[in-house]
Design an enzyme around this catalytic site. Structure first.
Site, PDB file in Angstrom:
ATOM      1  N   SER A  43       0.802  -1.249   0.058  1.00 41.99           N
ATOM      2  CA  SER A  43      -0.021  -0.051  -0.181  1.00 41.99           C
ATOM      3  C   SER A  43       0.988   1.310   0.159  1.00 41.99           C
ATOM      4  CB  SER A  43      -0.862  -0.049   1.226  1.00 41.99           C
ATOM      5  OG  SER A  43      -1.806   1.209   1.174  1.00 41.99           O
TER       6      SER A  43
ATOM      7  N   HIS B 265      -7.738  -3.856   3.960  1.00 42.78           N
ATOM      8  CA  HIS B 265      -7.287  -2.386   3.860  1.00 42.78           C
ATOM      9  C   HIS B 265      -7.838  -1.761   2.771  1.00 42.78           C
ATOM     10  CE1 HIS B 265      -4.631   0.543   2.100  1.00 42.78           C
ATOM     11  NE2 HIS B 265      -4.108   0.899   3.486  1.00 42.78           N
ATOM     12  N   ASN B 266      -8.035  -2.219   1.340  1.00 40.03           N
ATOM     13  CA  ASN B 266      -8.603  -1.538   0.604  1.00 40.03           C
ATOM     14  C   ASN B 266     -10.258  -1.463   0.755  1.00 40.03           C
ATOM     15  OD1 ASN B 266      -5.917  -1.816  -0.377  1.00 40.03           O
ATOM     16  ND2 ASN B 266      -6.680  -2.057  -2.868  1.00 40.03           N
TER      17      ASN B 266
ATOM     18  N   GLU C 217     -10.412   1.358   2.895  1.00 42.08           N
ATOM     19  CA  GLU C 217     -10.029   2.464   1.958  1.00 42.08           C
ATOM     20  C   GLU C 217     -11.320   2.770   1.092  1.00 42.08           C
ATOM     21  OE1 GLU C 217      -6.527   1.819  -0.415  1.00 42.08           O
ATOM     22  OE2 GLU C 217      -7.826   2.551  -2.184  1.00 42.08           O
TER      23      GLU C 217
ATOM     24  N   LYS D  69      -4.016  -6.862   3.176  1.00 41.27           N
ATOM     25  CA  LYS D  69      -4.040  -5.749   2.020  1.00 41.27           C
ATOM     26  C   LYS D  69      -5.640  -5.597   1.451  1.00 41.27           C
ATOM     27  CE  LYS D  69      -2.704  -2.645  -0.864  1.00 41.27           C
ATOM     28  NZ  LYS D  69      -3.600  -2.680  -1.971  1.00 41.27           N
TER      29      LYS D  69
END
Lengths: 302, 302, 302, 302
Positions: free
Chosen positions: A121, A174-175, A178, A171
């Site tokens: 990231s 995480h996105n 986001e 990840k």
């Protein structure tokens, strides 16, 4: 350390520059030969075949993939298979689905080849100046390249998240987060924009970045975007997506986790890709059927 | 500058300390006399009536309210009315509804009294060490106290947002965004928690704060919370709210702005206050009616 | 017509009664021998093995499955494989995923065995008195059993939706719509319940069923449920689900169709299965971190 | 019974026809004189002023309003005030906000004038052939006109819901449910439309109306709409709304009831009124800022 780097796109190119700055010896490969030429100009070795890449590296090889998720990753691994030897390590630094990464880990483990899934990231600037890396894989394999991850990441921006797949899983989530944060910010600015007040978006984004609860890198980027185009007049509100938000929602559905904000962030992106909607036509038709409410004519038919 | 400060709760007390540190002379008032005693120990003057507060200040007076939004603000203004003189300035630093602020601004303007609506973000630590302030009001009035706002705010953490009401409006939307960002983060960690991986939430929050796209103050606070209680076992997932998220949604509805993420962030808070739901009972009953699916017995009735 | 019927649960048993009433000769099988005994008492032939079922039927055989979706369907087909002959027809009347049905259709087509995916709606009462059937499969195969589908369905309640998979697909989407309609009704009654008015839910459900825009079978069932338990006091609001809503959302995600109402209907079901939420803990912890807002102690920890 | 009818639009005109068919003597008024002429042709008395309307009726008068909700209702009541006498009854058959109805009830009660809030569902066809009416008001007042409500409603399609305001409240929630059901149906058909199957929407709507769980009047109307325009090609998917869905959500927010499906049904209507969104611009700009993802140029700027 010698590193073979496969994929010199926006993220990959910057990561190679980052690696070179930390005095690693990088052999770069991309199907786009211009990018190979460019990376050579930066101090890396450049090659035009995977075989050349493999042969340019001392054993055991470290092969870092930074390519689009999906079948291409399998294809590249397949092309490497004739060369791979026990002890080699493949790092997938892209946004692969974590279940694919688990599968690839198992496939390679049978050959004695290590596999590391590395969620990366921080965007293109992070790739260059210090990324955030989430690493899944066997401890003994990860340890062999751990210093490299630490060097290319910002301080405290590296984590061995657990077994194979956990890096890409972390990840992916995480996105998903986001997506939700971006949509929350975006909705707020639309309320400001439609309000009775003569809001200066750039100034608001700036003040929200200094001392407020919502200060964040995304708000800094919001400030940057408004500083270039105060009302974003030049941009169309079409929100593409690259898969991780969808995977996060699908995973949440499998796990039975209610994630309405992540779900709606994704669905509003899909909605933004539509000029007109079939569902809207149905509702408009129904309102006409029971209430005689006039429908608007389709633009295509006018 | 001399400032009369009304309301010495968590936010107000810290703001007074902040003002004192910048060498302002503060007269503090609260209905809770213990807080008055406490603020005196910190170097402020303390009084036990609004009249005393008013009389302790040189003309023109600056009266800063940091009290719960709603009727209490009207009541305090009403109690000050017998004393107020043209040129005095009232600052409402709380989370008042922007429409109330516009009304109060107009009411006081007729008396020649200035009114400033100041949205204050940054939490209790920000109040103490440097807040983020969003200021609405007439330019000539705001300019008189602008240096104070700048001193108590972090650098670049002060903005005159526009006419009366715009400060509280901007703060309201800020909180709507905050709801969405918090819910997005929370959903992400629930997906991690329910996953097949042995996720260390504290470590993930920490790495997400270093170089990732979602790095933010809220993520720092997430890290802090997990560092104290790795699975938040001691906390019940009851999410109270103080009004601004609801107002943001209501305003969005009035403006015709689709804000699904802010809406769902709020609705999930409401849902968290319910042990059982009437809507759930209806769906369970319907599934039983058409499909013979067993219903679960109400706990109350067992 | 001779029909072999596999699965005599709530839906299957009633469908057999329905078939018998239309003078079909049914051979029934279930792993639960009591159900086999019961169906014999109703006039069907009963058997205790799939082999016996197969052998009891004249060629070409019609084998109707009414069993839980998933691996069990594959298992039953596998057990039938040694017997199956070209010209036989398997009907899957359950809620199988349409992609499984397409796969099974192709697998059986290679053996010359016909496969029909039949989505069956209308609940247990519909199964008995007249169902709604959505049929996917090759036209020439469907035509062979079409009269049976028409007989067991209400008038106009039968449709050949298209090629293999389309029957289960249409039924899947039907259930997605059903989720949304149920949640809409349920939310409405919760608003009524929480209102200032002394609402008689049974009376409201009844009047809404007579002349209003929302009149529907689901509203009839709502009326029925309230007529038995005026406030649904005996029922817990736990909303289970059997997969089709999730599949509809997953399919919508694959197709890029924004389906917020179906999504939220599903997510609120998931939420209803949780006593407490990890996401709620995170938000409560964050509110405590920045604003000092008190958290509620976890019940488990008290 | 003699009834003065104010408002001869789509709903009002049909309700007058309905009343005439039940042998009531109706005096009709509308600001649009053509409608007055038209209603006279149907057998009603027609007048061109509220004063003439009032004077044409025997005491005590029954005055039925079927006009747009909002200030117009207050204006008409104000214009009637000089004439109104104790014992007269005003019926508001429109979609007024229930809180306005409570206020008007109280205002008129002081004059001895009865007020009934009558939520009217069933669309224009229901108004003509048998509506669904939800009636709020004092029992003794409602009883005086109850036979009329029963006659113009379908059998069992009349309910005295409770005190003043409860009729419009129940109708408001009815419309909230209606929004949700319509959006659920609409989303389902969009999934069908985008699917790999050659779905015949008209046929699906028809079969879903015969024996399925989702059979409903709205599905009948869906069938009707598709029978006229198989893909709704001539209709634009712009979904207007007339307020009750918004009020339902606002009421739910006040009552703390989580209504995600009603909320999203409303928000998707708002979204359908937008060609492009400011929130979409923000997200697109952010993706460009951190990932270098290309933005699409605004159409206006091309």
């Amino acid at each position: 350390m010698h590193i073979g780097f496969i994929g010199l796109g926006k993220m990959g190119f910057n990561l190679v520059l980052n690696l070179l700055r930390h005095n690693h010896e990088v052999v770069g490969y991309d199907i786009n030969e211009t990018l190979v030429t460019d990376i050579k100009a930066e101090g890396a070795q450049g090659v035009n075949t995977l075989e050349a890449l493999y042969n340019a590296l001392p054993a055991p090889r470290i092969l870092w993939l930074m390519i689009p998720a999906g079948p291409l990753v399998d294809k590249v691994i397949e092309q490497l298979l004739p060369f791979l030897q026990a002890g080699d390590i493949i790092i997938d630094g892209g946004n692969s689905h974590y279940q694919d990464s688990i599968r690839r880990y198992q496939q390679l483990k049978e050959l004695g080849v290590g596999f590391i899934d590395c969620g990366t990231s921080g965007g293109t600037s992070g790739a260059l100046e210090g990324a955030c890396t989430m690493i899944g894989g066997d401890r003994e394999v990860v340890e062999k390249v751990e210093p490299v991850f630490q060097q290319i990441s910002v301080e405290n921006g590296y984590l061995h998240t657990g077994p194979a797949g956990s890096g890409h899983f972390t990840k992916m989530v995480h996105n998903g987060v986001e997506y939700g944060m971006m949509q929350a910010i975006a909705e707020g600015f639309e309320v400001l924009e439609k309000s009775q007040f003569p809001i200066d978006h750039e100034a608001v984004a700036k003040v929200w970045n200094h001392g407020s609860v919502v200060r964040s890198w995304l708000m800094e980027l919001t400030h940057s975007a408004f500083s270039k185009d105060p009302k974003l007049d030049s941009i169309r509100g079409v929100m593409h997506s690259s898969g991780e938000g969808k995977w996060t929602l699908e995973t949440a559905l499998d796990l039975g986790v209610p994630t309405p904000v992540i779900a709606l962030s994704l669905l509003m992106r899909y909605r933004s890709l539509q000029e007109d909607t079939f569902s809207g036509k149905v509702v408009a038709a129904l309102r006409n059927e029971f209430g005689g409410h006039a429908v608007e004519k389709s633009v295509d038919k006018e």
